[in-house]
Design a protein around this motif. Structure first.
Motif, PDB file in Angstrom:
ATOM      1  N   UNK A  49       0.830  -1.205   0.000  1.00 27.46           N
ATOM      2  CA  UNK A  49       0.000   0.000   0.000  1.00 27.46           C
ATOM      3  C   UNK A  49       0.860   1.250   0.000  1.00 27.46           C
ATOM      4  N   UNK A  50       1.811   1.315   0.893  1.00 27.87           N
ATOM      5  CA  UNK A  50       2.696   2.474   0.986  1.00 27.87           C
ATOM      6  C   UNK A  50       3.506   2.649  -0.297  1.00 27.87           C
ATOM      7  N   UNK A  51       3.992   1.554  -0.850  1.00 28.75           N
ATOM      8  CA  UNK A  51       4.766   1.614  -2.090  1.00 28.75           C
ATOM      9  C   UNK A  51       3.917   2.117  -3.252  1.00 28.75           C
ATOM     10  N   UNK A  52       2.697   1.628  -3.345  1.00 27.10           N
ATOM     11  CA  UNK A  52       1.796   2.057  -4.416  1.00 27.10           C
ATOM     12  C   UNK A  52       1.462   3.536  -4.288  1.00 27.10           C
ATOM     13  N   UNK A  53       1.130   3.973  -3.088  1.00 31.30           N
ATOM     14  CA  UNK A  53       0.784   5.378  -2.868  1.00 31.30           C
ATOM     15  C   UNK A  53       1.961   6.297  -3.177  1.00 31.30           C
ATOM     16  N   UNK A  54       3.123   5.999  -2.620  1.00 33.06           N
ATOM     17  CA  UNK A  54       4.284   6.874  -2.813  1.00 33.06           C
ATOM     18  C   UNK A  54       4.699   6.932  -4.274  1.00 33.06           C
ATOM     19  N   UNK A  55       4.736   5.796  -4.945  1.00 34.62           N
ATOM     20  CA  UNK A  55       5.162   5.764  -6.345  1.00 34.62           C
ATOM     21  C   UNK A  55       4.187   6.519  -7.241  1.00 34.62           C
ATOM     22  N   UNK A  56       2.902   6.261  -7.089  1.00 36.49           N
ATOM     23  CA  UNK A  56       1.924   6.895  -7.975  1.00 36.49           C
ATOM     24  C   UNK A  56       1.808   8.394  -7.711  1.00 36.49           C
ATOM     25  N   UNK A  57       1.847   8.804  -6.451  1.00 38.87           N
ATOM     26  CA  UNK A  57       1.734  10.230  -6.141  1.00 38.87           C
ATOM     27  C   UNK A  57       3.010  10.991  -6.510  1.00 38.87           C
ATOM     28  N   UNK A  58       4.165  10.360  -6.372  1.00 38.94           N
ATOM     29  CA  UNK A  58       5.411  10.988  -6.810  1.00 38.94           C
ATOM     30  C   UNK A  58       5.401  11.158  -8.324  1.00 38.94           C
ATOM     31  N   UNK A  59       4.926  10.136  -9.034  1.00 42.09           N
ATOM     32  CA  UNK A  59       4.837  10.241 -10.494  1.00 42.09           C
ATOM     33  C   UNK A  59       3.901  11.372 -10.890  1.00 42.09           C
ATOM     34  N   UNK A  60       2.765  11.510 -10.209  1.00 47.99           N
ATOM     35  CA  UNK A  60       1.805  12.570 -10.529  1.00 47.99           C
ATOM     36  C   UNK A  60       2.418  13.953 -10.295  1.00 47.99           C
TER      37      UNK A  60
END
Length: 116
Positions: A49-60
């Motif tokens: 969950x943390x990995x998905x959130x951080x990666x996707x929000x950083x990409x955005x």
């Protein structure tokens, strides 16, 4: 916060990510950048969950910094467009879950990050 560069994206993580978390984030960002679907799995407790959130929000964030919308007014002057929260100028991230308790867990994880 620990900053990790993954696929050219600066991802801020609340602690030093494990190798499996880096790989998970790399797969998330690659899927986003190639507009692909991804079925990603990892054992319970590995920080999906943390990995998905951080990666996707950083990409955005990165996407927004490189794709500043502009509008040309009647005088030919380029003005940046101010995006509001209802604007469709940028991609949206939608996080879905099966239960409310799972969504509560996502919010708890999100609050551990600076992306909150």
């Amino acid at each position: 916060m620990h900053v990790e560069e993954i696929c050219g994206t600066q991802v801020e993580f609340p602690f030093e990510p494990y190798e499996c978390q880096k790989k998970f984030m790399r797969n998330v960002i690659e899927a986003i950048e190639t507009s692909s679907n991804a079925a990603l799995e990892s054992p319970t407790g590995t920080g999906k969950t943390l990995s998905l959130l951080c990666a996707s929000l950083a990409w955005l964030e990165k996407y927004k910094s490189f794709h500043k919308p502009k509008m040309i007014d009647q005088n030919g002057i380029i003005n940046p467009v101010v995006a509001n929260e209802n604007s469709q100028l940028y991609p949206k991230i939608i996080y879905a879950s099966r239960t409310h308790s799972q969504l509560q867990q996502v919010v708890r994880e999100l609050n551990k990050t600076r992306y909150k």
